[in-house]
Structures are given as structure tokens and as C-alpha cells.
Design an enzyme around this catalytic site. Structure first.
Site, mmCIF file in Angstrom:
data_model
loop_
_atom_site.group_PDB
_atom_site.id
_atom_site.type_symbol
_atom_site.label_atom_id
_atom_site.label_comp_id
_atom_site.label_asym_id
_atom_site.label_seq_id
_atom_site.Cartn_x
_atom_site.Cartn_y
_atom_site.Cartn_z
ATOM 1 N N GLU A 81 -31.943 -9.835 134.298
ATOM 2 C CA GLU A 81 -32.488 -8.948 133.373
ATOM 3 C C GLU A 81 -30.356 -9.096 132.608
ATOM 4 O O GLU A 81 -29.858 -9.512 132.870
ATOM 5 C CB GLU A 81 -32.354 -7.536 134.007
ATOM 6 C CG GLU A 81 -33.846 -7.400 134.547
ATOM 7 C CD GLU A 81 -34.608 -6.168 134.853
ATOM 8 O OE1 GLU A 81 -33.539 -5.261 134.447
ATOM 9 O OE2 GLU A 81 -35.488 -5.999 134.799
ATOM 10 N N HIS A 120 -47.420 7.710 133.735
ATOM 11 C CA HIS A 120 -46.186 6.968 133.254
ATOM 12 C C HIS A 120 -46.675 6.389 131.808
ATOM 13 O O HIS A 120 -45.398 6.030 131.283
ATOM 14 C CB HIS A 120 -45.451 6.182 133.816
ATOM 15 C CG HIS A 120 -44.090 5.952 134.209
ATOM 16 N ND1 HIS A 120 -43.157 6.990 134.695
ATOM 17 C CD2 HIS A 120 -43.952 4.979 133.699
ATOM 18 C CE1 HIS A 120 -41.974 6.903 134.476
ATOM 19 N NE2 HIS A 120 -41.880 5.334 133.900
ATOM 20 N N ASP A 143 -39.591 -3.286 137.564
ATOM 21 C CA ASP A 143 -38.507 -2.449 137.904
ATOM 22 C C ASP A 143 -39.177 -0.493 137.915
ATOM 23 O O ASP A 143 -37.560 -0.268 139.605
ATOM 24 C CB ASP A 143 -37.727 -2.240 136.222
ATOM 25 C CG ASP A 143 -37.209 -3.390 135.656
ATOM 26 O OD1 ASP A 143 -37.072 -4.565 137.099
ATOM 27 O OD2 ASP A 143 -36.413 -3.419 134.652
#
Length: 547
Positions: free
Chosen positions: A288, A104, A171
């Protein structure tokens, strides 16, 4: 210690039972440049250098760079990785080695050009084992031992089976434990508990010398501090002990629209100020924020499912939001957060009282509040639903020229004016993706760890400009826009730190990222734990031996 010993013993038994079983499937071909050394160490049968294996290991989620690997190691146990690193160390010209979890990274950080990429998910998968066999919960000790290759979503479910949960998250839960701990691991809970690297009790690490070391704050502490946030430069994480706490069962997922950056950030800062009491401090468990500079909430892949308690479910919702955006000059802001309850986190009356206070005190635009009641798991794993939507639309495996910055609190409004209302509005690319903005408390970060963050103020902001390049020409335009944003910060003297950093050479890392004192410490640790600069050369920090 008993749990750790059982963890290692299970891994050893998998190696003994599984190495022969997988030898034929993972045959080493004659063309491989390191064949002789690796055969002598007993891991040659776990290597592949065919085009299919190396192609997958040569790209990443970013889809921006290609770094051809010579081979891929599929380890059945950490000892296989240690053997690979010792083989590299023994050569007069060591070959690069990089650990790859989910791939990733966004700029080839996990690549090993002309070297060997370690396929971390193979740990526990080979040798007759299973992924779950490298997850072990201690209810009495309130921790979980997780293999470095394990996904955080699997850590979550293993802990929840005992009514427990880690405190700090990323997240996106479909990333590996070793991958996020090598960076920082951040999300909307970091304001209270710090990043994931601040929530680790113990590690098993294989250094660049091929040494297998157990470390913690009280044992081999320098290596422990080096590896956490160390960008893979000092060792490969093969096990992490993560503390657990009693888990909530439900979450009130809240979204509130704002027309200005000042009101959003002012409210966010009150919400995360857990040291000084105010009417809002600590009421949200997850804080957030999002900048809505494109089509925003309505119909986007990040939208929750409509409910009766959401403005998203109203027939004229899109028109109302569009009108509000026009009145605000084309940019809206969204405060996103969650209030946990259930279990030991309090009952429904408590969460209703907290929500009532929030909706009364926060300075959002009245009539634009979205509230959803979901399970704890549904909230934490919400990005997975977005991923599935993008995959279905063919928009997941595309270039991701992401830019993530840490900014000092005192300059976030200057950044918003220059970037959100300036650069992003002038240079419309057509690309749509989340733009995150939310504060963190500096005292929840450990300065002894390798991760770099702004330390001059009590709070700093995370700004993530996470846009995909879907259409032709998007990639070039987005990269040019990212460069413009960095130039703006430099000219405005906004001291920013890049997260998931990328610099083309060592000079950029030394001068722009670390600074003199942190760079000196980083080099000292590199010389101690990976003196031949074998590990993670894809980060472009060290290109040659320090020995």
C-alpha cells in the site's frame, strides 16, 4: 455439499428453538405499517419500530445522511429475511428492504427510508445460537463457510485455529462478510489475489423476490456474478464459502518515506508486477502507500508502536520528518507493506534476505525506514488499534465524507500533481486522516462480476482520501474539496471510478459510474432478481419498480 447442508440445518434449528424465545423482547407495535402481512408470514415478533431501534438503523458510519427507517427486522435465520421480502413483493406498493451489517457505509447506502432495515448481526445471535455457530471450517476442503453477518476478524481467527487463512482482505477487519462482498473488499493483498469478490467459491443468497438460492461459478452463475460487487441490488448474502490457504505466523511491517510520487509509484508498480520478473516483483506480500500531507507518521493514530528498528523511535524523528517534508514542498509519500513468514511462508532467513533486497533496491529516502516484526494477526488487524485511539479521543463517531477513487495507471502522476500538491495544499481544512495510494493488477479482477473498475490498462490505482470532519465547519469544507477533486478529474479527462460510490440519482450511476454496456447488464440483472426494486434503495440506483 455436506458442510453447506449442515450450515443450513443449524440455522433451521435455531429458528425453531429461538423464534418464540425472542418474541416478547422484539414485540411489534401497533403503529407498524406492514404488521398484517408480516404476522401472516410468522416474522412479526422479530420486528421493532420503536425510536431506539429505528434511530440506530437510520444512520451509518459516514454520519453525513439520515434516512429514517420504519422498522427493523432482527432475523433468527435467513428464512426470516426471505419471508420479509416476500411480504414486500406481495404488496401493491412494496416497501424498501436493506441489509445492514456494521453500518460502515458512508452515504446512507444501507438505509431503507420508510422501509425495513435487516439487522444482519442477529443471524446466529438469536435462537440460542452464537456468532461462532455460523462459521464452519473444512480443513480437508480448505474453505470456510461464513454467515453474511460474520466479521472478517472472526473469520480470520476461526481459520487460524486450523493453521489456515483467507487470501484477500479488507484493511479494516471489523466489517461483515456480506458487506464487503457487496462492494469489492480491497486491501494491499489485492494486487496478488484480487479483491475479496474474486475469492469466493459459493454463496447463499436471498433475492429481491424472496427466493433462497445457492450459487457459484458453476451453478446459478449469473446470480453469483451479479451479487458479488452488486451493491446489495440483487440479493442478501447469508452465507459465503471462502477458500483458505496455509497461514503465515509473522509479518515484517515496513514503512519507507519518499519525497516524490514518481519514485513511490514506480517502486510500487515493480513490487506488484508478478507477471514479469524484476528484482522487486513479488517480494512484498502486502503493498500500500500513504500521502503525508498533514502531520504524517509521527504520533498519528496509524503509527505502529516504536521499536529499536524504527526511525519513529528516535528522539528527533518528528523534527527530521518535518524538515524532509519542508524540503519536498510539504508533501511526503510512504510505502507501506509487509513480508509474511513462518509456517509454510518461509523462515526468518528467507524474510531477512527479501528485506535486504528491498532496502537496497527501493528508491526511498535513506535514513527513513521503519521495520517492525509483528504477528500475522497484529498486522492484518492493525486498523483496530487506530479505531480504539480515535474512540478514546472522541473522534470515531463523527462525519466521514470519504472519497475513494480508482484511477488508470497512466494518470496517477497527473492526479498527484493536481490534487496532492494542488487542491489539498491550497484548501487546508484542518482535517487529518489517511490518504491512501496504491496500485492493483487489472487481471486479478473478474469483469463478469458487478463491480466497476478501470479496464483500459494493466494496472490501476486506488486513491482513498479518508478524512473525518472533527471540527465545526469541517464537513462542508471537506465536501466542497471532494467536489473540487471530482471536477479536476473531469476537466483533466482523468477517467475515475468511485468506490463506495454515491450519486444522487439514477442518471449519475448510468453515465458516470457504469457506462452504457455495464449499465445495460446491471439493469437486466435487476429486472431478473429484484424487479420491484425492493433491495438497497439507499444506494439511489433504482427508485421504482422495473416490472
Amino acid at each position: 455439499m455436506i458442510m453447506a447442508a449442515l450450515f443450513v440445518l443449524g440455522c433451521f434449528l435455531q429458528t425453531v428453538q429461538g423464534a418464540r424465545a425472542d418474541a416478547d423482547a422484539l414485540a411489534w407495535t401497533p403503529a407498524s405499517p406492514f404488521r398484517d402481512e408480516l404476522r401472516d408470514l410468522g416474522v412479526a415478533a422479530l420486528i421493532r419500530d420503536d425510536a431506539e431501534a429505528t434511530a440506530l438503523a437510520s444512520t451509518d458510519f459516514g454520519n453525513v445522511t439520515v434516512a429514517p427507517a420504519a422498522a427493523v427486522l432482527y432475523p433468527s435465520c435467513p428464512a426470516d429475511i426471505a419471508a420479509l421480502l416476500r411480504a414486500s413483493c406481495a404488496r401493491s406498493s412494496p416497501f424498501p428492504v436493506s441489509a445492514r451489517g456494521r453500518g460502515h457505509s458512508v452515504r446512507g447506502q444501507a438505509a431503507a427510508t420508510d422501509g425495513v432495515v435487516v439487522d444482519m448481526p442477529s443471524l446466529g445471535r438469536l435462537g440460542g445460537g452464537s456468532t461462532a455457530s455460523r462459521l464452519s471450517v473444512s480443513v480437508e476442503g480448505q474453505y470456510i463457510d461464513a454467515g453474511g453477518e460474520q466479521l472478517w476478524v472472526d473469520v480470520l481467527h476461526a481459520a487460524l485455529a486450523h493453521g489456515l487463512t483467507p487470501r484477500s482482505w479488507t484493511d479494516y477487519l471489523h466489517l461483515t462478510v456480506g458487506g464487503t462482498l457487496s462492494n469489492a473488499g480491497i486491501s494491499g493483498q489485492a494486487f496478488r489475489y484480487g479483491p475479496q469478490i474474486s475469492n469466493v467459491q459459493e454463496l447463499d443468497v436471498i433475492t429481491g423476490l424472496g427466493e433462497m438460492v445457492t450459487c457459484s461459478k458453476g451453478r446459478n452463475s449469473d446470480l453469483f456474478d451479479a451479487v458479488l460487487g452488486g451493491l446489495g441490488q440483487f440479493g442478501v448474502i447469508t452465507r459465503a464459502r471462502i477458500p483458505l490457504v496455509p497461514a503465515p505466523t509473522r509479518a515484517r511491517w515496513v514503512r519507507l518515506l519518499y519525497t516524490g510520487a514518481a519514485s513511490l509509484t514506480g517502486d510500487q508498480e515493480q513490487l506488484i508486477d508478478v507477471e514479469r520478473a524484476n528484482a522487486l516483483s513479488g517480494l512484498m506480500d502486502y503493498v500500500e502507500g500513504t500521502v503525508l500531507a498533514d502531520k504524517g507518521l509521527i504520533g498519528s493514530w496509524r503509527s505502529p508502536s516504536p521499536s529499536s528498528s524504527s526511525f519513529c523511535s528516535e528522539p528527533d524523528a518528528a523534527a527530521r520528518v518535518a524538515k524532509l517534508a519542508e524540503e519536498a514542498g510539504g508533501v511526503l509519500y510512504c510505502l507501506e507493506g509487509a513480508l509474511y513468514y513462518g509456517g509454510t511462508a518461509g523462515g526468518e532467513p528467507d524474510v531477512e534476505k527479501r528485506l535486504e533486497t528491498l532496502l537496497r533496491e527501493l528508491r526511498y529516502e535513506r535514513g527513513f525506514a521503519s521495520v517492525h516484526d509483528v504477528s500475522y494477526v497484529e498486522f492484518l488487524d492493525r486498523v483496530r488499534d487506530g479505531e480504539l485511539k480515535l474512540r478514546a479521543a472522541g473522534q470515531w463517531d463523527v462525519p466521514h465524507p470519504w472519497l475513494i477513487l480508482f484511477l488508470p495507471r497512466s494518470r496517477v502522476l497527473d492526479f498527484a500533481a493536481g490534487v496532492f500538491h494542488g487542491i489539498l495544499r491550497r484548501g487546508v481544512t484542518g482535517a487529518k486522516g489517511p490518504i491512501l495510494v496504491y496500485p492493483m493488477n487489472r487481471n486479478r479482477w473478474d469483469s463478469d462480476l458487478s463491480a466497476v473498475f478501470p479496464e483500459e490498462e494493466e494496472m490501476f490505482y486506488t486513491v482513498g482520501i479518508l478524512r473525518p470532519a472533527v471540527s465545526d465547519g469541517d464537513l462542508g469544507r471537506l465536501e466542497e474539496q471532494n467536489d473540487e477533486i471530482l471536477r479536476f478529474c473531469e476537466e483533466a479527462r482523468i477517467r475515475c471510478v468511485e468506490y463506495l460510490s454515491y450519486y444522487p440519482d439514477q442518471a449519475g450511476w448510468e453515465k458516470k459510474h457504469f457506462g452504457p454496456a455495464k449499465w445495460a447488464r446491471f439493469v437486466e440483472r435487476k429486472r431478473k432478481y429484484d424487479p420491484k426494486a425492493i433491495l438497497s434503495r439507499g444506494q439511489r440506483i433504482f427508485a421504482s419498480s422495473l416490472a
